[in-house]
Scaffold this active site. Structure first.
Site, PDB file in Angstrom:
ATOM      1  N   PRO A 149       0.777  -1.234   0.000  1.00 48.27           N
ATOM      2  CA  PRO A 149       0.000   0.000   0.000  1.00 48.27           C
ATOM      3  C   PRO A 149       0.814   1.291   0.000  1.00 48.27           C
ATOM      4  O   PRO A 149       0.239   2.361   0.116  1.00 48.27           O
ATOM      5  CB  PRO A 149      -0.812  -0.116   1.294  1.00 48.27           C
ATOM      6  CG  PRO A 149      -0.011  -0.982   2.183  1.00 48.27           C
ATOM      7  CD  PRO A 149       0.879  -1.841   1.326  1.00 48.27           C
ATOM      8  N   CYS A 150       2.125   1.223  -0.185  1.00 50.17           N
ATOM      9  CA  CYS A 150       2.906   2.439   0.027  1.00 50.17           C
ATOM     10  C   CYS A 150       2.532   3.566  -0.934  1.00 50.17           C
ATOM     11  O   CYS A 150       2.682   4.726  -0.619  1.00 50.17           O
ATOM     12  CB  CYS A 150       4.400   2.144  -0.033  1.00 50.17           C
ATOM     13  SG  CYS A 150       4.927   1.415  -1.581  1.00 50.17           S
ATOM     14  N   ARG A 151       2.043   3.231  -2.128  1.00 50.66           N
ATOM     15  CA  ARG A 151       1.696   4.303  -3.060  1.00 50.66           C
ATOM     16  C   ARG A 151       0.194   4.537  -3.178  1.00 50.66           C
ATOM     17  O   ARG A 151      -0.247   5.370  -3.956  1.00 50.66           O
ATOM     18  CB  ARG A 151       2.260   3.992  -4.455  1.00 50.66           C
ATOM     19  CG  ARG A 151       3.755   3.789  -4.502  1.00 50.66           C
ATOM     20  CD  ARG A 151       4.532   5.028  -4.192  1.00 50.66           C
ATOM     21  NE  ARG A 151       4.227   6.137  -5.094  1.00 50.66           N
ATOM     22  CZ  ARG A 151       4.562   7.403  -4.853  1.00 50.66           C
ATOM     23  NH1 ARG A 151       5.193   7.711  -3.748  1.00 50.66           N
ATOM     24  NH2 ARG A 151       4.272   8.337  -5.718  1.00 50.66           N
TER      25      ARG A 151
END
Lengths: 331, 316
Positions: free
Chosen positions: B265-267
């Site tokens: 989910p980092c982006r």
């Protein structure tokens, strides 16, 4: 011309979370016990016309159905899903698994269905018509599981016939008061003024008895329905089989029935109407009575492999359970 | 995990500014999703793993048995281009979210990623993609390596259980059906019908709330044509190759404790921010309860062949 109705068998679908739960149970609770354990499985409408009807087992399969004790977690069916009552026989060794009395266990499950029909339990809870047995050997050390499913259907003395050439496909838009959330597993309907519109009368538990007796009185062909996991345009799914047996046993003078195989409200759902001739069960019933009112008829429903053989299935979860393999995978 | 414990729960809405969600907004968006798409449901999962910032019965979202008929590799370039055009996301920067390239997918395949030969499918008609990418024999060899010895199940054949030949069973395969006694025209036609059943991969997709990134997180669990769980490397075949080894990894699902593949989910927040901004530019009021529809639309770029339901009529 004979027009035997053919039913599509269930395919078992054991979620990986079930195997995890079984492993945990085996370690913490069951240990070496081989006592049968009650299970809950569910089925729902096929998400696509091209998928098998699945009987699904998930991590919550071991939870009890209705517990009075509110602190305990109860089994909750997913929305639009229907219950099947199972019994798990988990064996400690491969040999025990191989030598398990499979026929006897299968017959016992069939007997329970028959008894529930005869003693009126089904009148109050039609889900009792759906039972299965699951035989397993869990090799927890290697994360490997062997299993066999049996989903019994009682056989009438003669196969059930259709009195029309083909099942009729029907339009779902025209069924009144159908809401997906509340649709019972088995129900009765009324045909509206216009040929293609239907109205829900109620579940078999609530309204079935009155409705069917009314139909018998005025000589009309009753219209019943069930939630069908099978998407095929010409065949109903497995849950109809024992329901038809139930109707023939409970209403011996009922000769004909129309059945709506309801497949959900989706765009692609493919609802069909079957016109069926019910077999006489009187011979069978008499025979049972001589045998102490136990089911001694035939039943079928072992899950077959892809070659149509009755054989155990095998699944290895090393790639998702083995800590070493997991370490390799994660980035 | 540890970081997650000390991160305070987001309490004020930063949906418009940063594309992130509070747990309350996640529940709101999940409610709309489950309401509009009945294939999605709220689940509570393992009670011992419940998180306090979400309602007990709304811990995560799940959709079951989603069909996945083809592998990503067999997708036609055009359809991919279409999706890519629709959602063209940041293409600059090293670690930006990669949108699929409309062209040249067949050419720039990293050899070490996937065994290409095993993925070739003759698919003129969609119906022929039934049987998988790999012949069964190969599969067995694979499993031998990975999963230990495969037992010979013939040993398990119990000769005592021979089932009554039942004319009322629609058999799984032709050979057994045609042996039934009443093999009249009627049976014939049913055999054909039976052929329409496609044995395909299916996925269970779940969405959890990621407290650290303050976005939804997508988990995939796949099953093959015979309902056997897919191995991680097989799951990668259903993830667009631009993302397969960059944005998808394996971890333990927070509410089930089982290892799943998930989309990192980092982006997510940045991409969602872009989509939300675009909505505003087009004069549409972005609605936080529609977050998941927007989100799933963009996730479909990553898993283009998994046909989950996220249809809500709205424009970006």
């Amino acid at each position: 011309m004979s027009n035997t109705l053919q039913f599509k068998e269930f395919s078992s679908f054991v979620n990986i979370s079930f195997w995890h739960e079984l492993s945990n149970k085996k370690l913490d609770e069951l240990k070496l016990s081989e006592e049968p354990i009650p299970l809950n499985a569910h089925y729902t409408f096929s998400p696509s016309q091209q998928l098998d009807p699945f009987l699904c087992l998930e991590f919550n399969a071991f939870l009890k159905n209705n517990t009075i004790n509110t602190t305990e977690n109860t089994y909750v069916l997913p929305p639009r899903s229907y219950l099947s009552h199972g019994t798990l026989f988990n064996y400690n060794t491969v040999d025990d698994f191989k030598q398990s009395p499979k026929l006897k266990l299968f017959d016992e499950a069939s007997k329970r269905i028959w008894n529930d029909i005869k003693n009126g339990n089904v009148d109050k809870d039609t889900s009792l018509l759906n039972r299965f047995i699951l035989l397993t050997y869990a090799d927890i050390k290697n994360h490997q599981f062997y299993y066999m499913f049996g989903i019994p259907a009682l056989l009438p003395s003669q196969p059930i016939q259709q009195f029309t050439e083909q099942p009729e496909s029907i339009n779902i838009e025209s069924i009144k008061s159908f809401s997906n959330q509340s649709l019972p597993q088995y129900f009765c309907l009324r045909q509206g003024d216009d040929q293609s519109s239907f109205e829900l009368i109620g579940s078999i538990e609530e309204k079935g008895n009155q409705y069917l007796n009314d139909c018998l009185k005025d000589g009309s062909i009753p219209l019943v329905g069930f939630c069908d996991p099978c998407p095929l345009p010409s065949n109903p799914g497995w849950p109809l089989r024992n329901f038809l047996i139930y109707l023939s046993v409970k209403y011996p003078s009922l000769k004909k029935v129309k059945v709506i195989c309801f497949r959900g409200n989706g765009v692609n759902s493919n609802n069909i109407l079957l016109s069926l001739e019910l077999p006489s069960m009187s011979e069978l019933i008499e025979k049972q009575q001589q045998d102490g009112d136990q089911w001694s008829g035939k039943s079928v429903g072992w899950e077959k492999d892809t070659n149509g053989k009755i054989a155990p299935r095998f699944v290895s979860l090393a790639s998702t359970m083995d800590p070493l393999k997991l370490a390799e995978q994660s980035v | 995990k540890t970081v997650e414990k000390v991160t305070p729960t987001l309490s004020t809405s930063k949906f418009l500014e940063e594309g992130v969600l509070t747990p309350e907004e996640f529940v709101q968006a999940g409610d709309l999703l489950t309401d509009k798409c009945q294939t999605w449901t709220w689940e509570s999962g393992d009670p011992s793993r419940n998180v306090s910032y979400l309602p007990k019965e709304k811990q995560f979202l799940l959709t079951r048995n989603v069909p996945c008929y083809t592998r990503v590799r067999t997708l036609e370039n055009e359809s991919k281009a279409a999706i890519a055009e629709e959602i063209r996301i940041e293409e600059d920067g090293e670690d930006s979210w990669v949108a699929p390239q409309p062209t040249g997918n067949q050419d720039d395949i990293d050899d070490d990623k996937v065994d290409i030969s095993s993925l070739k499918i003759d698919d003129k008609k969609p119906n022929t993609t039934t049987t998988t990418t790999k012949p069964n024999t190969n599969n067995d060899e694979d499993e031998d390596e990975d999963d230990g010895d495969i037992p010979d199940l013939d040993d398990f054949q119990d000769d005592n259980i021979i089932e009554e030949d039942d004319p009322a069973v629609l058999s799984k395969n032709k050979t057994t059906t045609t042996t039934t006694n009443n093999s009249n025209n009627n049976t014939e036609s049913k055999v054909e019908d039976n052929d329409n059943i496609l044995r395909t991969r299916t996925y269970d997709i779940s969405i959890t709330y990621d407290k650290y990134y303050q976005t939804p997180r997508v988990w995939l669990f796949g099953y093959d044509e015979n309902r056997k769980p897919l191995k991680p490397e097989e799951i990668f075949e259903d993830i667009s190759e631009d993302h397969a080894h960059k944005t998808v990894t394996i971890d333990s699902h927070p509410h089930l404790g089982i290892s799943f593949a998930y989309i990192h989910p980092c982006r997510h927040a940045a991409v969602m921010k872009k989509l939300v901004d675009r909505q505003s530019e087009n004069g549409k009021e972005p609605r936080v309860d529609q977050y998941l529809f927007l989100f799933l639309k963009f996730i479909s770029v990553v898993i283009p062949t998994i046909e989950y339901d996220f249809t809500l009529e709205f424009d970006t």
